[in-house]
Write an enzyme that holds these catalytic residues in place. Structure first.
Site, PDB file in Angstrom:
ATOM      1  N   GLU A 285       2.687  -8.362   4.454  1.00 39.20           N
ATOM      2  CA  GLU A 285       1.330  -7.813   4.583  1.00 39.20           C
ATOM      3  C   GLU A 285       0.846  -7.265   3.239  1.00 39.20           C
ATOM      4  OE1 GLU A 285       1.991  -4.577   7.296  1.00 39.20           O
ATOM      5  OE2 GLU A 285       2.805  -5.866   8.855  1.00 39.20           O
ATOM      6  N   GLY A 287      -1.637  -6.278   0.274  1.00 38.66           N
ATOM      7  CA  GLY A 287      -3.063  -6.028   0.105  1.00 38.66           C
ATOM      8  C   GLY A 287      -3.402  -5.953  -1.366  1.00 38.66           C
ATOM      9  N   ARG A 288      -3.075  -4.784  -1.956  1.00 38.34           N
ATOM     10  CA  ARG A 288      -3.437  -4.506  -3.350  1.00 38.34           C
ATOM     11  C   ARG A 288      -3.028  -5.627  -4.310  1.00 38.34           C
ATOM     12  NH1 ARG A 288      -3.530   0.915  -5.158  1.00 38.34           N
ATOM     13  NH2 ARG A 288      -2.142   1.368  -3.435  1.00 38.34           N
ATOM     14  N   ARG A 324     -10.658   6.357  -5.718  1.00 39.64           N
ATOM     15  CA  ARG A 324      -9.221   6.538  -5.967  1.00 39.64           C
ATOM     16  C   ARG A 324      -8.903   7.665  -6.960  1.00 39.64           C
ATOM     17  NH1 ARG A 324      -6.132   3.253  -7.795  1.00 39.64           N
ATOM     18  NH2 ARG A 324      -4.463   3.645  -6.309  1.00 39.64           N
ATOM     19  N   TYR A 328      -6.517  10.337  -5.337  1.00 43.00           N
ATOM     20  CA  TYR A 328      -5.085  10.261  -5.698  1.00 43.00           C
ATOM     21  C   TYR A 328      -4.841  10.549  -7.174  1.00 43.00           C
ATOM     22  CZ  TYR A 328      -5.808   6.989  -1.781  1.00 43.00           C
ATOM     23  OH  TYR A 328      -6.222   6.383  -0.627  1.00 43.00           O
ATOM     24  N   CYS A 355     -22.394  15.418  -6.589  1.00 45.69           N
ATOM     25  CA  CYS A 355     -22.332  16.862  -6.837  1.00 45.69           C
ATOM     26  C   CYS A 355     -20.977  17.444  -6.442  1.00 45.69           C
ATOM     27  CB  CYS A 355     -23.462  17.543  -6.096  1.00 45.69           C
ATOM     28  SG  CYS A 355     -25.029  16.918  -6.685  1.00 45.69           S
ATOM     29  N   GLU A 356     -19.935  17.043  -7.133  1.00 45.94           N
ATOM     30  CA  GLU A 356     -18.585  17.571  -6.921  1.00 45.94           C
ATOM     31  C   GLU A 356     -17.856  17.491  -8.258  1.00 45.94           C
ATOM     32  OE1 GLU A 356     -16.324  17.469  -3.778  1.00 45.94           O
ATOM     33  OE2 GLU A 356     -17.764  16.632  -2.346  1.00 45.94           O
ATOM     34  N   TYR A 383      -9.034  -1.257  -2.557  1.00 46.20           N
ATOM     35  CA  TYR A 383      -9.230   0.130  -2.135  1.00 46.20           C
ATOM     36  C   TYR A 383     -10.357   0.815  -2.910  1.00 46.20           C
ATOM     37  CZ  TYR A 383      -4.795  -0.812   0.133  1.00 46.20           C
ATOM     38  OH  TYR A 383      -3.809  -1.366   0.894  1.00 46.20           O
TER      39      TYR A 383
HETATM   40  N1  LLP Z   1       0.618  -2.940   5.843  1.00 49.04           N
HETATM   41  C1  LLP Z   1       0.427  -1.690   6.287  1.00 49.04           C
HETATM   42  C2  LLP Z   1       0.913  -1.333   7.607  1.00 49.04           C
HETATM   43  C3  LLP Z   1      -0.211  -0.740   5.479  1.00 49.04           C
HETATM   44  O1  LLP Z   1      -0.361   0.501   5.916  1.00 49.04           O
HETATM   45  C4  LLP Z   1      -0.675  -1.114   4.193  1.00 49.04           C
HETATM   46  C5  LLP Z   1      -1.366  -0.154   3.334  1.00 49.04           C
HETATM   47  C6  LLP Z   1      -0.484  -2.446   3.780  1.00 49.04           C
HETATM   48  C7  LLP Z   1       0.185  -3.331   4.622  1.00 49.04           C
HETATM   49  C8  LLP Z   1      -0.938  -2.953   2.443  1.00 49.04           C
HETATM   50  O2  LLP Z   1      -0.323  -2.270   1.390  1.00 49.04           O
HETATM   51  P1  LLP Z   1      -0.558  -2.754  -0.128  1.00 49.04           P
HETATM   52  O3  LLP Z   1       0.081  -4.111  -0.282  1.00 49.04           O
HETATM   53  O4  LLP Z   1      -2.020  -2.818  -0.338  1.00 49.04           O
HETATM   54  O5  LLP Z   1       0.080  -1.712  -0.936  1.00 49.04           O
HETATM   55  N2  LLP Z   1      -5.898   3.654  -0.412  1.00 49.04           N
HETATM   56  C9  LLP Z   1      -4.637   3.716  -1.099  1.00 49.04           C
HETATM   57  C10 LLP Z   1      -3.650   2.735  -0.540  1.00 49.04           C
HETATM   58  C11 LLP Z   1      -3.385   2.931   0.933  1.00 49.04           C
HETATM   59  C12 LLP Z   1      -2.413   1.926   1.513  1.00 49.04           C
HETATM   60  C13 LLP Z   1      -2.328   2.056   2.982  1.00 49.04           C
HETATM   61  N3  LLP Z   1      -1.542   1.053   3.650  1.00 49.04           N
HETATM   62  C14 LLP Z   1      -4.877   3.490  -2.585  1.00 49.04           C
HETATM   63  O6  LLP Z   1      -6.032   3.309  -2.977  1.00 49.04           O
HETATM   64  O7  LLP Z   1      -3.955   3.544  -3.392  1.00 49.04           O
END
Ligand code: LLP
Length: 426
Positions: A285, A287-288, A324, A328, A355-356, A383
């Site tokens: 899975e 994403g990033r 981000r 973070y 305004c923060e 993200y």
């Molecule tokens: N699978 C599940 C169950 C997840 O919770 C996540 C991300 C992914 C896959 C994908 O993870 P990746 O490959 O993208 O790392 N907003 C935060 C990141 C939050 C990630 C949440 N879960 C940021 O901007 O760093």
């Protein structure tokens, strides 16, 4: 792509003449046409990132499910749907979105700790491939919902392997103190329970340990712990068809050196093979790592403001577009779209109009800029737009997908009318 010099770590961003370009499209021209802030994505970067995973999985039984929370814009989803990917979703809204983008329902998996009954009904009716269930209570509810529809829900249980992913605490998900998954020690009992429920069909096991992971060792540790469980669960009489190993692989924001996807999977398959699980179907899975460095955000300098302790470079993008750093303390490189060799650099905090005091995009950056110049905030494919908000009644930005010399507007800029449409004054 042309032979212009590329930015270090960003092979699809080049400096040609006086402007930066993404693939073969100049950013100053895009900003003139569509305004700022403007997200610009390279399709080729996404496909190259996907190809690294595909190389890692060559000859194996595997499905790459793009975690669409990273960037859920329809145009981006379509790229991955056309490339044959599955999708990891976490809400009924994401399900509707991904189906609208042309995803195959059977390749959709549904993660998340708080699925509602309505979302379960929607996903069962669509015929998704697997529910990644995160608690015993959720198993019972899903069983009930599936029986009421006369169906059996395909399930994996998400295990919390209690492995430290060595990343920011807000984005580590596989530690005992996190809300995610079922404790490792409870896993066999939970699987026995799931297998006994008539509305469920156990198909796999799932874990996800965190995000922006830049080392292989947490993955190898998690894999060992999950394989121990697969053995124990199957010994208890519950066969598992697939292993879902989650996402989390990091990208280079600031000289980070995560393992390449194919290198990581070579290591993981060596472990799977050694333990006799090399033929098992694998789901992931990511994403990033599929979109993060495909994107940047072009923003215009509104004002420069010298201060007693700090100088501020005030731009038209803000924490509502690029959340981000505020959330973070994340680092994004910020570079001028056009360089000004004759202007001395000044050290600025790059901040937005919200305004923060938390509305900053980069701190202590040396930039040679004047009002009216364009800056590119890099590594903004993941993200950013998917976490954008309307705070301060700011319209969400427009998005352009670049492929070679073609640029397609995949999201027009939001208007204030768009925002007011759902509201009613008393
Ligand atoms: N699978 C599940 C169950 C997840 O919770 C996540 C991300 C992914 C896959 C994908 O993870 P990746 O490959 O993208 O790392 N907003 C935060 C990141 C939050 C990630 C949440 N879960 C940021 O901007 O760093």
């Amino acid at each position: 792509m042309s032979d212009a010099p590329t930015l270090p770590g960003h092979p699809h961003i080049a400096r040609r003449g006086s402007t930066l370009q993404v693939e073969d499209v100049a950013l100053d021209a895009l900003a003139r046409e569509h305004g700022t802030p403007l997200f610009v994505y390279s399709k080729q970067w996404m496909l190259d990132a996907l190809a690294a995973y595909q190389r890692g999985f060559a000859g194996r039984d595997a499905l790459i499910c793009y975690a669409m929370k990273a960037n859920s814009s329809l145009g981006v989803l379509r790229v991955f749907a056309e490339a044959g990917c599955g999708f990891d979703i976490v809400s009924g809204g994401e399900l509707a979105r991904v189906l609208a983008a042309g995803a195959e329902p059977a390749k959709v998996i549904f993660s998340g700790v708080g699925k509602t009954r309505a979302e379960m009904r929607q996903a069962l009716a669509a015929g998704i491939g697997c529910f990644n269930v995160e608690s015993e209570a959720e198993l019972d509810v899903l069983n009930e919902v599936a029986l009421a529809q006369g169906r059996r829900a395909p399930v994996s249980v998400r295990i919390n392997p209690n492995v430290d992913p060595k990343t920011h605490p807000y984005i580590s998900t596989g530690l005992k103190g996190n809300k995610f998954g079922v404790a490792h020690d409870r896993a066999v009992a939970v699987y026995r329970h799931a297998a006994a429920l008539p509305g469920l069909q156990v198909v796999g096991i799932d874990c996800h340990i965190g995000s922006q992971i830049t080392e292989s060792s947490p993955y190898l540790d998690a894999l060992d712990r999950i394989l121990d469980l697969v053995q124990a669960i199957e010994a208890a009489g519950v066969p598992l068809h697939h292993i879902d190993f989650g996402g989390g692989l990091g990208i280079d924001y600031d000289g980070d050196t995560p393992p390449a996807a194919d290198v990581l999977w070579k290591q993981l398959f060596a472990r799977l093979d050694a333990r006799g699980f090399g033929d098992r179907r694998i789901l992931i899975e990511p994403g990033r790592s599929l979109v993060g460095n495909a994107g940047l955000c072009v923003t215009e300098v509104l004002y420069t403001k010298p201060g007693e302790e700090k100088n501020f470079c005030i731009v038209d993008a803000a924490m509502n577009d690029l959340p981000r750093p505020a959330m973070y303390q994340a680092f994004h490189r910020i570079v001028p779209v056009a360089e000004r060799p004759s202007l001395p650099a000044t050290r600025y905090d790059v901040v937005g109009p919200v305004c923060e005091s938390g509305d900053w995009l980069g701190r202590d950056r040396d930039l040679a800029v004047e009002a009216g110049d364009l800056l590119a905030v890099l590594s903004a494919g993941a993200y950013c737009m998917s976490m954008a908000s309307n705070y301060n009644t700011r319209a969400r930005a427009a998005e352009v997908l670049v492929s070679g010399a073609n640029a397609t507007l995949i999201r027009r800029r939001e208007t204030v009318e768009d925002q007011l449409r759902t509201e009613q004054a008393l």
